[in-house]
Design a protein around this motif. Structure first.
Motif: not given
Length: 402
Positions: A3-10, A120-132
């Motif tokens: 959920a905190w990742l979507f809070a960063l998006f917000a 971000a978990p291993e191998g998912r840095t790009g996706r986590y950054v993409a959400v923001v």
């Protein structure tokens, strides 16, 4: 995804909307305070310039501050600045309040990306950054139009009030979801931070982003002028092209994040920037066959919109992987370079439009994109040198291509 990742998006959505939304209500602000629209436009300029100048300073000065405290304090200042702006009784006061809101954005926005990459978990840095990054793109596609509609329906004061309410919602979301525990790891001293930030792999990557932003934002800024010059598209048809381009931008950010995780940042950037250069060359060639059919312009404009935002996750992830514990500071410098690129894009595009004509805009953008590709190639080679390897090891940076 947490959920905190979507809070960063917000948070990103709200902070970036606040930068651009004022453009939609400038005529109303100018009339109320009795100033020209050109002077009212300085409300946009001063916000962007403040972020560009303050982000690197804030990144270094606030490196040891808890992220919960940083986000909380920045959003409280942001909310207060917008509430005060809603009742401002002079243009000078409004200008000062825009600087205050920009200082809050300068402190928080790079940290949003750094926080997502760090956790971000291993191998998912790009996706986590993409959400923001979707928050940034979404601010252009939805936040600015909604804020402009509110201003047109209820007055420009309501736009600032809406931004304060949105900031409060983002603050509650962030504080309600961010973990209390901070990641372990010290922050290097100022000298070590500057050494990492000035190293060729990082500094050349920062320069490449600025050059690329100059080219891509130049085309986005003067897209309507180009469409009008090479086709018979009317205002409504150009609006359709812009809408499709913005939608493609949302898809481009996410696909760019997936590509970053699968291929690594360097390869993803080569594909993205190479596609941008190729698209610009195609648009330039089409200028010799005027008038170009509308469906061709709309199709290529849509592709251009997607490519323009594809590179954002890879650029952010690359800096994070190279800079390690100095990643927040590197991303702050990247924010500064992005705003500088936006400003330069408007200036270079304006000069091109005046001296060579709108049909020459794509070839100038292609040259700038090629320059960014060269800079990134040199930066990638520099990252493999023994000196760069020792520097990363000493600073604790993660290995690129994780």
């Amino acid at each position: 995804m947490p959920a905190w990742l979507f809070a960063l998006f917000a948070g990103a959505f709200v902070l970036y909307t606040d930068d651009y939304v004022i453009a939609g209500v400038l005529p109303e602000i100018a009339r109320e305070f009795g100033v020209g629209e050109a002077r009212a436009g300085q409300l946009v300029t001063v916000f962007s310039v403040t972020v560009a100048l303050a982000a690197p300073v804030a990144g270094i000065a606030l490196a040891r501050v808890s992220r919960r405290l940083l986000f909380g304090a920045a959003l409280l200042i942001f909310i207060g600045a917008n509430l005060a702006a809603a009742v401002a009784d002079s243009f000078t006061m409004l200008l000062i309040l825009r600087v205050l809101a920009a200082l809050a954005a300068a402190a928080a926005t790079p940290a949003l990306f750094a926080y997502a990459a760090e956790r971000a978990p291993e191998g998912r840095t790009g996706r986590y950054v993409a959400v923001v990054a979707l928050g940034v793109t979404g601010s252009l596609a939805a936040g600015v139009p909604i804020g402009t509609w509110i201003g047109g329906r209820f007055g420009w004061h309501a736009t600032f009030l809406a931004m304060a309410i949105a900031g409060a919602a983002a603050l509650v979301f962030l504080l309600g979801t961010l973990p209390y525990a901070e990641r372990a790891g010290g922050v290097p001293g100022i000298a070590e931070q500057l050494r990492v930030l000035g190293s060729p792999p990082v500094s050349l990557g920062l320069a490449a982003n600025c050059v690329l932003m100059t080219g891509s934002m130049m085309m986005l800024t003067y897209q309507a002028s180009f469409f009008a010059a090479v086709s018979r598209a009317d205002v409504d048809q150009r609006a359709l092209a812009f809408a499709l381009s913005g939608t493609a931008g949302l898809a481009g950010v996410w696909l760019g994040g997936l590509a970053t995780d699968r291929w690594g940042p360097d390869r993803s950037l080569r594909v993205g920037i190479g596609s941008f250069v190729g698209t610009m060359v195609v648009l330039w060639v089409l200028g010799f066959f005027r008038p170009v059919p509308l469906f061709v312009i709309v199709a290529i404009g849509t592709v251009q919109g997607g490519i323009a935002f594809w590179n954002a996750p890879a650029i952010q992830a690359r800096l994070y992987l190279l800079a390690g514990p100095v990643a927040g500071q590197a991303l702050a410098l990247n924010t500064s370079g992005t705003y500088l690129g936006v400003a330069l894009g408007g200036a270079v595009g304006g000069l091109t439009l005046s001296w060579a004509g709108a049909e020459q805009l794509p070839i100038v953008a292609a040259v700038l994109g090629a320059g960014a590709l060269v800079l990134l190639g040199v930066a990638a080679r520099a990252a493999q040198t023994p000196v760069a390897t020792r520097l990363r090891a000493r600073s604790g940076a993660r290995r690129p291509g994780r």
